[in-house]
Design a protein around this motif. Structure first.
Motif, short mmCIF file in Angstrom:
data_model
loop_
_atom_site.label_atom_id
_atom_site.label_comp_id
_atom_site.label_asym_id
_atom_site.label_seq_id
_atom_site.Cartn_x
_atom_site.Cartn_y
_atom_site.Cartn_z
N ALA A 215 0.83 -1.21 0.00
CA ALA A 215 0.00 0.00 0.00
C ALA A 215 0.86 1.25 0.00
O ALA A 215 0.57 2.22 -0.71
CB ALA A 215 -0.93 -0.01 1.21
N SER B 221 1.05 3.98 -3.09
CA SER B 221 0.80 5.41 -2.87
C SER B 221 1.93 6.24 -3.46
O SER B 221 1.68 7.28 -4.10
CB SER B 221 0.67 5.69 -1.36
N VAL C 66 -6.10 2.28 -1.07
CA VAL C 66 -7.19 2.58 -0.14
C VAL C 66 -7.85 1.29 0.34
O VAL C 66 -8.13 1.13 1.54
CB VAL C 66 -8.23 3.51 -0.82
N HIS D 63 -5.57 -0.27 2.89
CA HIS D 63 -5.54 0.49 4.13
C HIS D 63 -6.84 0.37 4.92
O HIS D 63 -6.81 0.33 6.16
CB HIS D 63 -5.23 1.96 3.85
N ARG D 64 -7.96 0.29 4.23
CA ARG D 64 -9.24 0.14 4.95
C ARG D 64 -9.26 -1.18 5.72
O ARG D 64 -9.75 -1.25 6.85
CB ARG D 64 -10.41 0.23 3.99
N VAL E 92 -6.96 -0.65 8.70
CA VAL E 92 -7.56 0.23 9.70
C VAL E 92 -8.54 -0.55 10.58
O VAL E 92 -8.63 -0.31 11.79
CB VAL E 92 -8.28 1.43 9.03
N LEU F 226 -4.16 5.98 5.53
CA LEU F 226 -5.38 5.92 4.72
C LEU F 226 -5.82 7.32 4.31
O LEU F 226 -6.15 7.56 3.13
CB LEU F 226 -6.51 5.23 5.51
N CYS F 227 -5.80 8.26 5.25
CA CYS F 227 -6.19 9.63 4.94
C CYS F 227 -5.24 10.26 3.92
O CYS F 227 -5.68 11.01 3.03
CB CYS F 227 -6.24 10.47 6.21
#
Length: 235
Positions: free
Chosen positions: A151, A155, A179, A182-183, A186, A197-198
């Motif tokens: 991830a 990015s 994303v 990362h979700r 999280v 994630l943000c």
């Protein structure tokens, strides 16, 4: 320490490196930089006498140092350190790919970001391509173990293309994959993965705006605004 530096310097370097990470986490960047610079100095000296034992730790410290130099805006120094880290990881990978390819991949992604800051787009694109390729290959056999690094590299891959204004549709797809990863992360560890994630969602929104998908971008920006206080509390 004074009587037998060789016996205690590895432990001192480790403590300094850990201290640097902790100081950076609370915003004391200059102090963090000083600690990591001292760790690198010690580890370079130890590597001269015994490369096999100390090069892996030096590679880690170089990666940390590059990130800290980036935080304080010393781009050229950060780039030089990142190039050293990649070169060292390449040597380590020859002897043990399974152990050191993940470190090489992240170092390549960091290098790509720094090259993009310097406007060296072709090399930046190549470095991030290689970083993602390595982690996709590693994740093929054990996806859960490599997803966080994948991830991160996705990015970086997307950011370099956004900055270079090349293949924005591909960059958007990469953020979508990052994303999604990362979700999932999280859900397991919010304190560790909500901020990354943000970060990638913010990039995704920028790409959507550039590509004319304003409604989707607005939804993401609204979500980010709603979660801003939570992210700040965890920083």
């Amino acid at each position: 320490m004074v009587g037998n530096p060789a016996a205690y310097e590895p432990g001192l370097a480790l403590s300094l490196s850990n201290l640097g990470l902790r100081l950076s986490a609370v915003g004391r960047r200059e102090e963090a930089l000083t600690a990591e610079q001292e760790a690198v100095k010690i580890r370079r000296r130890l590597t001269v006498s015994c490369p096999a034992a100390h090069e892996p730790d030096l590679a880690t410290s170089l990666s940390n140092l590059g990130a800290l130099l980036l935080e304080v805006g010393r781009w050229e120094e950060a780039l030089a350190v990142a190039e050293d880290a990649v070169g060292l990881y390449r040597r380590l990978v020859v002897g043990n790919p399974a152990a050191y390819e993940p470190g090489l991949a992240l170092s390549l992604s960091n290098l790509g970001l720094l090259l993009s800051e310097a406007g060296r787009w072709r090399k930046a694109l190549t470095a991030t391509d290689e970083g993602v390729e390595i982690l996709r290959r590693r994740a093929g056999g054990n996806r859960a173990a490599y997803e966080p690094n994948l991830a991160t590299s996705l990015s970086a891959w997307a950011w370099v293309r956004y900055a270079a204004q090349q293949d924005l549709s591909g960059a958007l797809r990469a953020t979508g994959e990052a994303v999604e990863i990362h979700r999932r992360l999280v859900a397991m560890a919010p304190a560790l993965f909500l901020s990354p994630l943000c970060g990638v969602l913010s990039l995704q929104a920028e790409l959507l705006i550039r590509l004319g998908h304003l409604e989707e971008a607005t939804e993401i920006l609204s979500w980010l605004a709603a979660h801003e206080a939570i992210v700040d509390s965890q920083s």
